[in-house]
Write a protein that holds these residues in place. Structure first.
Motif, PDB file in Angstrom:
ATOM      1  N   MET A   1      54.729   5.359  16.325  1.00  0.00           N
ATOM      2  CA  MET A   1      55.949   5.096  17.058  1.00  0.00           C
ATOM      3  C   MET A   1      55.920   3.668  17.589  1.00  0.00           C
ATOM      4  O   MET A   1      54.850   3.113  17.825  1.00  0.00           O
ATOM      5  N   ILE A   2      57.085   3.123  17.818  1.00  0.00           N
ATOM      6  CA  ILE A   2      57.242   1.748  18.275  1.00  0.00           C
ATOM      7  C   ILE A   2      58.080   1.751  19.549  1.00  0.00           C
ATOM      8  O   ILE A   2      59.091   2.458  19.630  1.00  0.00           O
ATOM      9  N   ILE A   3      57.661   0.949  20.521  1.00  0.00           N
ATOM     10  CA  ILE A   3      58.475   0.720  21.708  1.00  0.00           C
ATOM     11  C   ILE A   3      59.234  -0.579  21.473  1.00  0.00           C
ATOM     12  O   ILE A   3      58.659  -1.571  21.019  1.00  0.00           O
ATOM     13  N   GLY A   4      60.529  -0.562  21.765  1.00  0.00           N
ATOM     14  CA  GLY A   4      61.326  -1.765  21.563  1.00  0.00           C
ATOM     15  C   GLY A   4      62.509  -1.821  22.496  1.00  0.00           C
ATOM     16  O   GLY A   4      62.807  -0.868  23.212  1.00  0.00           O
TER      17      GLY A   4
ATOM     18  N   ALA B   1      67.505  -0.116  13.150  1.00  0.00           N
ATOM     19  CA  ALA B   1      67.185   1.311  13.213  1.00  0.00           C
ATOM     20  C   ALA B   1      68.472   2.100  13.428  1.00  0.00           C
ATOM     21  O   ALA B   1      69.408   1.613  14.073  1.00  0.00           O
ATOM     22  N   THR B   2      68.516   3.304  12.887  1.00  0.00           N
ATOM     23  CA  THR B   2      69.628   4.192  13.215  1.00  0.00           C
ATOM     24  C   THR B   2      69.400   4.726  14.629  1.00  0.00           C
ATOM     25  O   THR B   2      68.278   4.719  15.131  1.00  0.00           O
ATOM     26  N   ASP B   3      70.467   5.164  15.261  1.00  0.00           N
ATOM     27  CA  ASP B   3      70.375   5.662  16.642  1.00  0.00           C
ATOM     28  C   ASP B   3      70.680   7.149  16.666  1.00  0.00           C
ATOM     29  O   ASP B   3      71.747   7.574  16.247  1.00  0.00           O
ATOM     30  N   ASN B   4      69.739   7.921  17.191  1.00  0.00           N
ATOM     31  CA  ASN B   4      69.905   9.366  17.257  1.00  0.00           C
ATOM     32  C   ASN B   4      70.110   9.866  18.674  1.00  0.00           C
ATOM     33  O   ASN B   4      70.258  11.066  18.889  1.00  0.00           O
ATOM     34  N   VAL B   5      70.120   8.951  19.666  1.00  0.00           N
ATOM     35  CA  VAL B   5      70.167   9.382  21.062  1.00  0.00           C
ATOM     36  C   VAL B   5      71.220   8.669  21.912  1.00  0.00           C
ATOM     37  O   VAL B   5      71.299   8.904  23.111  1.00  0.00           O
TER      38      VAL B   5
ATOM     39  N   VAL C   1      63.564   1.581  24.103  1.00  0.00           N
ATOM     40  CA  VAL C   1      63.652   2.788  23.289  1.00  0.00           C
ATOM     41  C   VAL C   1      62.346   3.084  22.561  1.00  0.00           C
ATOM     42  O   VAL C   1      61.483   2.219  22.405  1.00  0.00           O
ATOM     43  N   LEU C   2      62.240   4.327  22.092  1.00  0.00           N
ATOM     44  CA  LEU C   2      61.132   4.780  21.265  1.00  0.00           C
ATOM     45  C   LEU C   2      61.663   4.966  19.849  1.00  0.00           C
ATOM     46  O   LEU C   2      62.681   5.643  19.651  1.00  0.00           O
ATOM     47  N   VAL C   3      60.973   4.360  18.880  1.00  0.00           N
ATOM     48  CA  VAL C   3      61.443   4.360  17.498  1.00  0.00           C
ATOM     49  C   VAL C   3      60.374   4.976  16.595  1.00  0.00           C
ATOM     50  O   VAL C   3      59.188   4.669  16.727  1.00  0.00           O
ATOM     51  N   VAL C   4      60.811   5.848  15.691  1.00  0.00           N
ATOM     52  CA  VAL C   4      59.919   6.365  14.653  1.00  0.00           C
ATOM     53  C   VAL C   4      60.277   5.695  13.337  1.00  0.00           C
ATOM     54  O   VAL C   4      61.422   5.278  13.128  1.00  0.00           O
ATOM     55  N   THR C   5      59.296   5.612  12.438  1.00  0.00           N
ATOM     56  CA  THR C   5      59.517   4.948  11.159  1.00  0.00           C
ATOM     57  C   THR C   5      59.090   5.853  10.005  1.00  0.00           C
ATOM     58  O   THR C   5      58.468   6.888  10.206  1.00  0.00           O
TER      59      THR C   5
ATOM     60  N   ALA D   1      63.784   3.580   9.964  1.00  0.00           N
ATOM     61  CA  ALA D   1      63.540   3.522  11.409  1.00  0.00           C
ATOM     62  C   ALA D   1      64.686   4.223  12.141  1.00  0.00           C
ATOM     63  O   ALA D   1      65.852   4.012  11.816  1.00  0.00           O
ATOM     64  N   THR D   2      64.331   5.056  13.129  1.00  0.00           N
ATOM     65  CA  THR D   2      65.328   5.786  13.920  1.00  0.00           C
ATOM     66  C   THR D   2      64.912   5.794  15.386  1.00  0.00           C
ATOM     67  O   THR D   2      63.759   6.085  15.699  1.00  0.00           O
ATOM     68  N   VAL D   3      65.870   5.491  16.266  1.00  0.00           N
ATOM     69  CA  VAL D   3      65.635   5.588  17.705  1.00  0.00           C
ATOM     70  C   VAL D   3      65.671   7.065  18.081  1.00  0.00           C
ATOM     71  O   VAL D   3      66.649   7.760  17.809  1.00  0.00           O
ATOM     72  N   VAL D   4      64.584   7.556  18.702  1.00  0.00           N
ATOM     73  CA  VAL D   4      64.493   8.969  19.057  1.00  0.00           C
ATOM     74  C   VAL D   4      64.379   9.199  20.566  1.00  0.00           C
ATOM     75  O   VAL D   4      64.338  10.346  21.009  1.00  0.00           O
TER      76      VAL D   4
END
Length: 92
Positions: free
Chosen positions: A1-4, A43-47, A55-59, A76-79
């Protein structure tokens, strides 16, 4: 996961059909431990995140799973929207 941090939006009138209906955000990764600079990515946004939020991002495949579109060209998606980050630089 990535913090951004969300630093922008992306609008595309012409895109792959699987991306229709997805919100696209520009993310600037943050390294709280070393303060290194990293390149931005989309990244796409899911939240429902917005500009200025951390935000927290999964890849990878997790990003596609998060939006429930296994065939979408998404890596990549913001979760999550982060309220606070605590880092102990003396931990190592």
């Amino acid at each position: 996961m990535i913090i951004g941090k969300v630093v922008g939006n992306v609008w595309a009138t012409r895109k792959e059909e699987a991306l229709n209906g997805l919100k696209l955000l520009v993310i600037k990764p943050i390294d709280y431990y070393t303060d290194k600079e990293f390149q931005t990515f989309v990244a796409t946004d899911n939240v429902g995140a917005g500009i200025g939020e951390t935000v927290l991002v999964v890849t990878g495949s997790s990003a596609r799973k998060a939006i429930d579109k296994a065939d979408a060209p998404v890596d990549a998606t913001v979760v999550g929207i982060i309220d606070e980050v605590e880092v102990n630089k003396d931990a190592l």
